[in-house]
Design an enzyme around this catalytic site. Structure first.
Site, mmCIF file in Angstrom:
data_model
loop_
_atom_site.group_PDB
_atom_site.id
_atom_site.type_symbol
_atom_site.label_atom_id
_atom_site.label_comp_id
_atom_site.label_asym_id
_atom_site.label_seq_id
_atom_site.Cartn_x
_atom_site.Cartn_y
_atom_site.Cartn_z
ATOM 1 N N GLU A 172 103.320 28.720 61.668
ATOM 2 C CA GLU A 172 103.155 27.941 60.426
ATOM 3 C C GLU A 172 104.455 27.927 59.610
ATOM 4 O OE1 GLU A 172 102.156 29.536 56.989
ATOM 5 O OE2 GLU A 172 101.738 31.573 57.633
ATOM 6 N N LYS A 184 103.719 22.794 49.469
ATOM 7 C CA LYS A 184 102.807 23.637 50.240
ATOM 8 C C LYS A 184 101.657 22.730 50.661
ATOM 9 C CE LYS A 184 99.574 27.491 49.631
ATOM 10 N NZ LYS A 184 99.109 28.553 48.716
ATOM 11 N N VAL A 207 98.062 27.902 57.022
ATOM 12 C CA VAL A 207 97.327 28.242 58.240
ATOM 13 C C VAL A 207 96.306 27.144 58.556
ATOM 14 C CG1 VAL A 207 95.614 29.834 59.201
ATOM 15 C CG2 VAL A 207 97.654 30.735 58.055
ATOM 16 N N ASP A 215 87.909 30.506 44.015
ATOM 17 C CA ASP A 215 89.144 30.395 44.791
ATOM 18 C C ASP A 215 89.000 31.077 46.147
ATOM 19 O OD1 ASP A 215 91.648 30.122 45.801
ATOM 20 O OD2 ASP A 215 92.700 31.058 44.124
ATOM 21 N N SER A 247 90.432 30.473 50.142
ATOM 22 C CA SER A 247 91.405 29.707 50.924
ATOM 23 C C SER A 247 90.727 28.733 51.878
ATOM 24 C CB SER A 247 92.287 30.659 51.730
ATOM 25 O OG SER A 247 93.167 29.923 52.549
ATOM 26 N N ALA A 248 91.314 27.550 51.976
ATOM 27 C CA ALA A 248 90.844 26.555 52.946
ATOM 28 C C ALA A 248 91.075 27.033 54.385
ATOM 29 C CB ALA A 248 91.544 25.222 52.711
ATOM 30 N N ASP A 249 91.854 28.112 54.546
ATOM 31 C CA ASP A 249 92.048 28.671 55.889
ATOM 32 C C ASP A 249 90.712 29.034 56.526
ATOM 33 O OD1 ASP A 249 94.733 28.513 55.311
ATOM 34 O OD2 ASP A 249 95.092 30.689 55.268
ATOM 35 N N LYS A 302 95.522 39.380 53.475
ATOM 36 C CA LYS A 302 96.372 40.039 52.483
ATOM 37 C C LYS A 302 95.532 40.878 51.530
ATOM 38 C CE LYS A 302 99.414 36.041 52.660
ATOM 39 N NZ LYS A 302 98.424 35.054 53.129
HETATM 40 N N1 PSU Z 1 101.243 34.853 55.845
HETATM 41 C C1 PSU Z 1 102.366 35.361 55.278
HETATM 42 N N2 PSU Z 1 102.881 34.681 54.200
HETATM 43 C C2 PSU Z 1 102.307 33.526 53.717
HETATM 44 C C3 PSU Z 1 101.130 33.003 54.329
HETATM 45 C C4 PSU Z 1 100.636 33.720 55.404
HETATM 46 O O1 PSU Z 1 102.881 36.403 55.706
HETATM 47 O O2 PSU Z 1 102.813 32.943 52.749
HETATM 48 C C5 PSU Z 1 100.522 31.709 53.808
HETATM 49 C C6 PSU Z 1 99.743 30.985 54.916
HETATM 50 O O3 PSU Z 1 100.334 29.716 55.103
HETATM 51 C C7 PSU Z 1 98.342 30.848 54.384
HETATM 52 C C8 PSU Z 1 98.601 30.790 52.899
HETATM 53 O O4 PSU Z 1 97.665 29.725 54.881
HETATM 54 O O5 PSU Z 1 99.569 31.838 52.733
HETATM 55 C C9 PSU Z 1 97.323 31.003 52.089
HETATM 56 O O6 PSU Z 1 97.394 30.256 50.916
HETATM 57 P P1 PSU Z 1 96.062 29.981 50.061
HETATM 58 O O7 PSU Z 1 95.585 31.350 49.660
HETATM 59 O O8 PSU Z 1 96.510 29.150 48.887
HETATM 60 O O9 PSU Z 1 95.125 29.244 50.949
HETATM 61 MN MN MN Z 2 93.267 28.944 46.677
#
Ligand code: PSU
Ligand code: MN
Length: 315
Positions: free
Chosen positions: A27, A88, A108, A140, A142-144, A161
């Protein structure tokens, strides 16, 4: 004349996919919004080299001038990683990015979609997105998670994380039908640390065992992802005390500044990197490399189906 394909696929990637050779998708939000410059670009290029050295074709995925691209060139990766003029790009942003000519890093969720479209089934990231703390009121999430529910890929990630609500994320993964495998562990990893405080019920010990789960899923026609949760190396993980202190600081800072939506994860990661004086950054880079390497091994294992001597077996 057929319309130009919506997704550009590099010759390297297309040929490897067609020939059944191992390919791993990578990614680019980690490059554009996850890691600071210039470490972002060196980490991304290292990841590609690591795969090539292992006989695997890297497919770094992002959007360049409105074109979703599977198999970015080194130059494109450098350009994406060297400017603030990048977006992003999550799944819902993809049509806008295409219509309005954006360049940017794919999350992701968006990367898994584009990888699948190009026939790439293995994907490595640092840490998957998930349910944020306080999601009961902010919603909130993630769409992941939703993306993985509907895309039959294998994603290697160091769990999710620790900035997230890990317990809620695991519940959502279960609800969404995502298969979660601990790699040589019964403990779900927390990105910077090996132990998130939550267990994982299913585990595998080798890349071949992970590949076997993917094959079984496909034999069944299940359309959901397999998440291979790979804990950071014990020698690399963030010190417990440091972790707790900087994490609390990051969450409080985001609250104070009213950070919302797609800015939340980049904001928290950036705060952690600063507050830990770069230590969390080193951990992030180390776990990412390890995930890319493991993704390569699983891709090789999957590619060798039907061969007489799969990798790792005696000839
Ligand atoms: N893994 C990392 N660093 C990152 C990410 C993943 O070590 O920055 C990113 C990925 O692209 C993941 C995003 O999809 O963080 C999640 O963002 P959000 O919580 O807004 O969906
Ligand atoms: Mn979000």
């Amino acid at each position: 004349m057929p319309a130009a394909p919506a997704v550009a696929v590099s010759d390297d990637v297309r040929e490897a996919v067609a020939a059944g050779r191992p390919v791993v998708a990578l990614e680019t939000t980690i490059i554009t919004h996850g890691l600071p410059r210039p470490r972002n670009v060196t980490t991304a290029l290292d990841a590609e080299q690591l795969l090539r050295d292992a006989g695997v074709v890297p497919a770094t995925i992002g959007v360049v001038g409105g074109r979703p691209t599977v198999g970015l060139t080194g130059e494109e990766i450098e350009r994406l990683g060297s400017t603030d003029a990048v977006h992003k790009i999550g799944t819902r942003d993809l049509p806008v990015a295409m219509a309005q000519g954006w360049s940017g890093g794919t999350t992701v969720a968006a990367t898994a979609l584009l990888a699948h479209r190009a026939g790439v089934g293995v994907f490595a990231t640092g840490g998957l997105g998930g349910v944020h703390r306080g999601a009961a009121t902010t919603f909130d999430e993630s769409a992941d998670l939703v993306a993985l529910a509907g895309l039959p890929v294998l994603v290697v990630s160091a769990g999710v994380k620790s900035i997230l609500d890990v317990g809620a994320t695991l519940e959502r993964l279960e609800t969404l039908g995502v298969t979660v495998l601990g790699y040589r562990t019964a403990v779900f990893p927390g990105f910077y640390v090996r132990d998130s405080g939550f267990g994982v019920t299913d585990r595998v010990e080798t890349p071949a065992e992970a590949a076997a789960v993917v094959r079984a899923r496909d034999a069944l026609g299940l359309r959901s992802a397999v998440l291979l949760a790979n804990p950071v190396d014990a020698a690399e993980e963030l010190d417990d005390e440091v972790h707790r202190a900087v994490l609390d600081g990051a969450l409080a800072d985001a609250e104070t500044h009213g950070v919302r939506g797609k800015d939340t994860t980049p904001h928290l990661l950036d705060h952690l990197h600063r507050a830990s004086e770069g230590r969390s950054l080193e951990v992030n880079v180390a776990l990412y490399r390890a995930n890319v390497a493991l993704g390569g091994e699983v891709a090789r294992s999957l590619a060798f189906v039907g061969e007489l001597h799969p990798p790792g077996t005696a000839t």
